[in-house]
Design a protein around this motif. Structure first.
Motif, mmCIF file in Angstrom:
data_model
loop_
_atom_site.group_PDB
_atom_site.id
_atom_site.type_symbol
_atom_site.label_atom_id
_atom_site.label_comp_id
_atom_site.label_asym_id
_atom_site.label_seq_id
_atom_site.Cartn_x
_atom_site.Cartn_y
_atom_site.Cartn_z
ATOM 1 N N ILE A 3 0.853 -1.179 0.000
ATOM 2 C CA ILE A 3 0.000 0.000 0.000
ATOM 3 C C ILE A 3 0.887 1.225 0.000
ATOM 4 O O ILE A 3 2.088 1.149 0.243
ATOM 5 C CB ILE A 3 -0.938 0.024 1.211
ATOM 6 N N SER A 6 1.602 6.354 4.380
ATOM 7 C CA SER A 6 0.657 7.288 4.995
ATOM 8 C C SER A 6 1.326 8.629 5.219
ATOM 9 O O SER A 6 2.547 8.759 5.174
ATOM 10 C CB SER A 6 0.176 6.732 6.343
ATOM 11 N N ILE A 145 -8.937 4.689 1.313
ATOM 12 C CA ILE A 145 -8.234 3.754 0.444
ATOM 13 C C ILE A 145 -8.909 3.706 -0.920
ATOM 14 O O ILE A 145 -10.107 3.433 -1.018
ATOM 15 C CB ILE A 145 -8.212 2.335 1.046
ATOM 16 N N THR A 165 -4.009 8.283 3.538
ATOM 17 C CA THR A 165 -4.536 7.675 2.321
ATOM 18 C C THR A 165 -3.649 6.514 1.882
ATOM 19 O O THR A 165 -2.454 6.453 2.210
ATOM 20 C CB THR A 165 -4.628 8.697 1.174
ATOM 21 N N ALA A 166 -4.239 5.584 1.151
ATOM 22 C CA ALA A 166 -3.504 4.436 0.624
ATOM 23 C C ALA A 166 -4.171 3.992 -0.674
ATOM 24 O O ALA A 166 -5.318 4.358 -0.949
ATOM 25 C CB ALA A 166 -3.487 3.295 1.638
ATOM 26 N N HIS A 167 -3.449 3.214 -1.467
ATOM 27 C CA HIS A 167 -4.012 2.685 -2.713
ATOM 28 C C HIS A 167 -3.801 1.184 -2.772
ATOM 29 O O HIS A 167 -2.680 0.695 -2.651
ATOM 30 C CB HIS A 167 -3.353 3.329 -3.931
ATOM 31 N N TRP A 168 -4.899 0.447 -2.919
ATOM 32 C CA TRP A 168 -4.872 -0.999 -3.125
ATOM 33 C C TRP A 168 -5.529 -1.249 -4.483
ATOM 34 O O TRP A 168 -6.747 -1.199 -4.602
ATOM 35 C CB TRP A 168 -5.648 -1.742 -2.035
#
Length: 208
Positions: A3, A6, A145, A165-168
């Motif tokens: 991910i 942060s 996310i 925030t995160a990106h999967w």
């Protein structure tokens, strides 16, 4: 855990110290072959007080509100919302939204069928714009996310509370081709992929 970092990522020197503590702690645990996986994980958490920062995650608070985003809020983000609320057992409160849901957008029927077959509640699931969560009276999220690459590349609203925030990234199961069984299998595989990440995430220690 693949991910994004942060916004609470510590300085480089701090990360290096924490990584060294992590390595020494992990080596010590690995030598105890009889230790169960659950005991090992708990000991790892005790040895590394900065575990969230090391993994690039924000501290998690009890009943942590989290928002999952995709373009239409009809498949991947719906699966993630329902699954986290199912697995979290009150430890988390998940929501979902889309950057540009179509008019009268509803959750993809195959997403609903996939969740029901997995024994996960679909009550209250709906497709909605992410603008709903940018309102001043919207719940403040701990973590936002994105679960599709399109939404990750868009300019997001300002989120109240300034969450991490995160990106999967996941392929869109609604674009799968084939007969009904093959398309349902695409949804099942997406749910399985989200489940693997969430199982790791929900077992991180809560912030004090």
């Amino acid at each position: 855990l693949p991910i994004s970092e942060s916004s609470t990522r510590p300085p480089a020197a701090g990360r290096d110290r924490r990584r060294r503590r992590w390595c020494s702690g992990f080596t010590a645990m690995a030598s105890k072959a009889s230790t169960s996986a659950g005991d090992a994980r708990r000991r790892y958490v005790r040895l590394v007080p900065g575990v969230h920062a090391v993994l690039g995650l924000p501290p998690v608070t009890p009943r942590a509100p989290m928002l999952f985003l995709c373009t239409h809020n009809s498949a991947r983000s719906i699966l993630a919302e329902a699954l986290l609320n199912h697995l979290g057992k009150g430890k988390f409160k998940a929501f979902s939204a889309g950057s540009s849901p179509r008019e009268n957008q509803t959750p993809n029927p195959m997403a609903i069928v996939t969740l029901e077959k997995a024994g996960i509640s679909t009550e209250g699931l709906s497709s909605k714009s992410w603008d709903v969560f940018a309102e001043p009276n919207a719940p403040h999220m701990d973590l936002v996310i994105t679960v599709c690459d399109n939404a990750a590349g868009e300019v997001c609203p300002y989120w109240p509370g300034n969450p991490a925030t995160a990106h999967w990234g996941y392929a869109d199961p609604s674009e799968a081709v084939g007969d009904e069984d093959q398309r349902l299998e695409a949804f099942r595989q997406t749910l399985h992929g989200i489940h693997r990440r969430l199982e790791i995430f929900i077992n991180l220690p809560l912030a004090k």
